[in-house]
Design a protein around this motif. Structure first.
Motif, mmCIF file in Angstrom:
data_model
loop_
_atom_site.group_PDB
_atom_site.id
_atom_site.type_symbol
_atom_site.label_atom_id
_atom_site.label_comp_id
_atom_site.label_asym_id
_atom_site.label_seq_id
_atom_site.Cartn_x
_atom_site.Cartn_y
_atom_site.Cartn_z
ATOM 1 N N PRO A 1 0.961 -1.086 0.014
ATOM 2 C CA PRO A 1 -0.091 0.085 -0.092
ATOM 3 C C PRO A 1 0.983 1.196 0.024
ATOM 4 N N LEU A 2 0.564 2.065 -0.997
ATOM 5 C CA LEU A 2 1.380 3.405 -1.360
ATOM 6 C C LEU A 2 0.443 4.308 -1.998
ATOM 7 N N SER A 3 0.084 5.324 -1.126
ATOM 8 C CA SER A 3 -0.739 6.452 -2.076
ATOM 9 C C SER A 3 0.075 7.223 -2.903
ATOM 10 N N VAL A 4 -0.702 7.547 -4.123
ATOM 11 C CA VAL A 4 -0.097 8.170 -5.280
ATOM 12 C C VAL A 4 0.794 9.568 -4.770
ATOM 13 N N PRO B 1 4.309 0.217 -6.419
ATOM 14 C CA PRO B 1 4.157 -1.311 -5.971
ATOM 15 C C PRO B 1 2.651 -1.547 -5.377
ATOM 16 N N ASP B 2 1.790 -0.575 -5.521
ATOM 17 C CA ASP B 2 0.605 -0.905 -5.165
ATOM 18 C C ASP B 2 -0.448 -1.344 -6.059
ATOM 19 N N ARG B 3 -1.079 -2.692 -5.971
ATOM 20 C CA ARG B 3 -1.773 -3.215 -7.037
ATOM 21 C C ARG B 3 -3.498 -2.935 -6.778
ATOM 22 N N ASN B 4 -3.822 -1.678 -6.098
ATOM 23 C CA ASN B 4 -5.012 -1.723 -5.753
ATOM 24 C C ASN B 4 -5.704 -1.299 -7.178
ATOM 25 N N LYS C 1 -3.996 0.505 -10.842
ATOM 26 C CA LYS C 1 -3.414 -0.141 -12.275
ATOM 27 C C LYS C 1 -3.686 0.690 -13.417
ATOM 28 N N LYS C 2 -4.673 1.515 -13.205
ATOM 29 C CA LYS C 2 -4.875 2.528 -14.246
ATOM 30 C C LYS C 2 -3.888 3.736 -14.290
ATOM 31 N N PHE C 3 -4.091 4.250 -12.930
ATOM 32 C CA PHE C 3 -2.856 5.502 -12.984
ATOM 33 C C PHE C 3 -2.527 5.333 -11.459
ATOM 34 N N PRO C 4 -1.195 5.294 -11.322
ATOM 35 C CA PRO C 4 -0.257 5.383 -12.423
ATOM 36 C C PRO C 4 0.314 4.180 -13.084
#
Length: 428
Positions: free
Chosen positions: A22-25, A62-65, A69-72
């Motif tokens: 988990p990593l916020s944009v 590294p976040d597969r939320n 997957k669309k951005f970024p």
């Protein structure tokens, strides 16, 4: 008044069995932006080429939320990481450095029993306190997870960008070649010892001419290399960009076999997902005249047994765009107007340059075969050489070539000079 360095860990759950972190944009953007804050990169001595921001955000996410997957976008490399942490150093409230620490489940070494940790994406002000704080934080976290060996820096292994620049600071890096300030060497030498080196052989048509003339002499004596291989059922051809998906599907069958040897340190097997991810990125800059596949025509399905991928130098395009426009500083927003404007401008210029084949530099990115000592490598060198002459290329870089790989660095040394060195360190 004495200042202190604080280290911020950006990933709240750095241990994962599923390879999603988990990593916020916003935090990802903070990590990416650190590279633009390094003072050395703004000096006349620097030859750093800053990346396309959207691509950088994609590669380091590294976040597969599902919505990320669309951005970024998300890099499938992280899917086989069991540990990942991004660190940002602050001093007087300002970002002054960054580093990543990770454990890759897919990576192993024959002589090492246990998990191997990596450091990478290291950037720092010219400040011993900052560098030590970053390296110590990453090293301690990896040691606490039970790693028995720590190496780096890399992005993220030998399939990407390996090592720290230790020689060749006056050279312009080509696409996917690491470039860092000279003072980083001091920091890493305090942290560890040499594990191995990687080289770039810079070649001109003049420097490679003697090697190519020898191949021409063989042809004049009735020993044409391509004809001899053809009699063995070996054929070489350029790929079709219009059929890129199928071409890549055939090439991926030999890549892991050809490169999974002791002469390729820090190599790990590409997953299907990773290979497709890399191929989709390369398609944007690939020119079919510079990509060759070698096939065994004696078998019904004509399997691929060799390939050569030479890429036009994307950095040449980025440098041209940045030279013609006001100095770019990333937006403080997740993806602001200045970011969009620069990225789109570079993409438009790149598309035009690829269409008209207007490049003066290129990088020999991949060249190899599953059949050794039979002349296929030499044939691919000649094919690439002739294609670059036709395209008007003036300088080629054969990189990154490991110091453990004489089958490649010896012939390249006859065509050019190893004037760039990167080093991978082992923590002591």
């Amino acid at each position: 008044m004495k200042t202190t360095v604080t280290i911020e860990r950006l990933i709240s759950q750095p241990v994962s069995v599923k390879g999603s972190f988990p990593l916020s944009v916003a935090k990802l953007k903070e990590f990416v932006n650190v590279a633009w804050s390094i003072p050395f990169y703004s000096t006349a001595e620097s030859h750093k080429v800053m990346p396309i921001l959207a691509a950088e955000m994609n590669d380091l996410n590294p976040d597969r939320n599902w919505w990320k997957k669309k951005f970024p976008g998300a890099n499938p490399f992280f899917h086989h990481c069991s540990f990942l942490q991004y660190y940002v150093a602050h001093k007087n409230g300002e970002p002054v450095g960054r580093i990543a620490a990770f454990i890759d489940r897919s990576y192993s070494e024959r002589t090492v029993q246990g998990e191997i940790g990596w450091i990478g994406l290291f950037e720092s002000f010219d400040d011993d306190e900052v560098a030590a704080a970053l390296l110590d934080a990453a090293t301690q976290d990896l040691q606490q997870t039970g790693t028995v060996k720590i190496i780096g820096p890399a992005r993220f292994n030998a399939n990407g960008e390996a090592g720290l620049l230790v020689d060749g600071f006056d050279k312009h890096p080509m696409v996917m070649e690491p470039y860092q300030p000279p003072y980083y060497t001091h920091f890493l030498e305090q942290w560890g010892v040499k594990e191995n080196d990687w080289y770039a052989f810079r070649m001109t048509h003049e420097s490679a001419s003697a090697y190519m003339e020898r191949l021409g002499d063989m042809r004049s004596r009735g020993q044409d290399l391509e004809q001899r291989l053809a009699r063995q059922g070996v054929a070489v051809r350029s790929v079709k960009i219009s059929d890129w998906a199928n071409e890549i599907a055939r090439v991926k069958t030999i890549y892991n076999v050809a490169w999974d040897t002791s002469v390729h340190p820090q190599f790990e097997l590409f997953s299907e997902e990773e290979f497709d991810y890399l191929a989709s990125g390369l398609k944007m800059i690939a020119i079919e005249d510079l990509v060759f596949v070698v096939e065994d025509m004696t078998k019904p399905d004509h399997p691929v047994i060799g390939m050569a991928v030479t890429l036009p130098d994307l950095n040449e395009v980025i440098e041209e765009y940045d030279r013609l426009h006001t100095a770019y500083v990333p937006s403080t927003h997740i993806y602001g107007l200045s970011d969009i404007r620069r990225d789109l401008g570079i993409f438009r210029l790149l598309r035009d340059r690829v269409k008209h084949r207007q490049f003066t530099q290129c990088r020999v990115f991949v060249l190899g075969t599953t059949r050794k000592k039979n002349g296929i490598d030499a044939m691919l060198y000649e094919k690439t050489y002739l294609a670059t002459i036709k395209m008007g290329v003036q300088l080629a870089s054969g990189s990154q070539i490991a110091d453990t790989n004489p089958d490649i660095y010896i012939p390249l040394s006859h065509m050019g000079k190893a004037d760039i060195t990167w080093r991978v360190y082992r923590h002591t």
